[in-house]
Design an enzyme around this catalytic site. Sequence first.
Site, short mmCIF file in Angstrom:
data_model
loop_
_atom_site.label_atom_id
_atom_site.label_comp_id
_atom_site.label_asym_id
_atom_site.label_seq_id
_atom_site.Cartn_x
_atom_site.Cartn_y
_atom_site.Cartn_z
CG ASN A 57 -12.67 -0.18 4.54
OD1 ASN A 57 -12.86 -0.73 5.61
ND2 ASN A 57 -11.60 0.54 4.27
CD GLN A 63 -15.20 -0.13 -2.04
OE1 GLN A 63 -16.36 -0.27 -1.69
NE2 GLN A 63 -14.67 -0.80 -3.04
CG HIS A 66 -8.91 -2.82 -1.90
ND1 HIS A 66 -9.96 -2.09 -2.45
CD2 HIS A 66 -8.45 -2.09 -0.87
CE1 HIS A 66 -10.10 -0.97 -1.77
NE2 HIS A 66 -9.20 -0.94 -0.79
CG HIS A 114 -6.55 -2.52 3.51
ND1 HIS A 114 -5.72 -1.47 3.17
CD2 HIS A 114 -7.78 -2.21 3.03
CE1 HIS A 114 -6.43 -0.56 2.51
NE2 HIS A 114 -7.68 -0.98 2.41
CG ASP A 168 -1.99 1.02 1.21
OD1 ASP A 168 -1.67 2.22 1.06
OD2 ASP A 168 -3.16 0.65 1.36
CB ILE A 169 1.18 4.24 -2.22
CG1 ILE A 169 -0.24 4.75 -2.32
CG2 ILE A 169 1.56 3.40 -3.43
CD1 ILE A 169 -0.43 5.79 -3.43
#
Length: 135
Positions: free
Chosen positions: A87, A94, A100, A102, A30-31
Site C-alpha cells: 500500500n 499504508q 514494505h 505483505h 506480521d503481528i
Amino acid sequence: MNDCLFCKIIKQEIPSYKIFENDYIYAFLDINPVSDGHTLVIPKVHAENLSTTPDLYLSEVNKAKKIVAQILQEKIEGIKGFNYISNQEAIAKQVVFHYHEHILPKFKEDEGFLHDKNVNLKYASLEDVFNEITK
C-alpha cells in the site's frame, strides 16, 4: 529514521519473528496476521514507499519475496497460493511509512484480503507459526 517502527525492528530494538534476512532486506511475521504465515518484507534502508525506495532495494525485496514464499510453502501445510500486497500513502491504507510488502498465504478461496481478518487461523500465536517455519 529514529521513530520508524520498521527501522527499530531492523535494529532489533523491537522484537520480531524473523523469517529471512540478508544485507538488503528483513522479513518477519506480521503481528496482525490475515493468514497463517503472513509475512512482511522490508528494505534495510528507510524509504517511505515503493516510489522512493532505491532500485537495488526494490530488486532485493522482490527476490526475498520469492525466497520467503518458498520457505512458507515448504513449512506450512495447506498453502495453495499467495497475495503480494503493498500500500502506498494513507489513502491506500499504508499505516507504517517504511516501504514494505505483505506476503499473504492463501489456504482456501474465500479467505480475507489484507484488512479482512481470516477467521480460520490454524495457529494460536505468532510463536506457534514461527516454530513451525523454523523447525
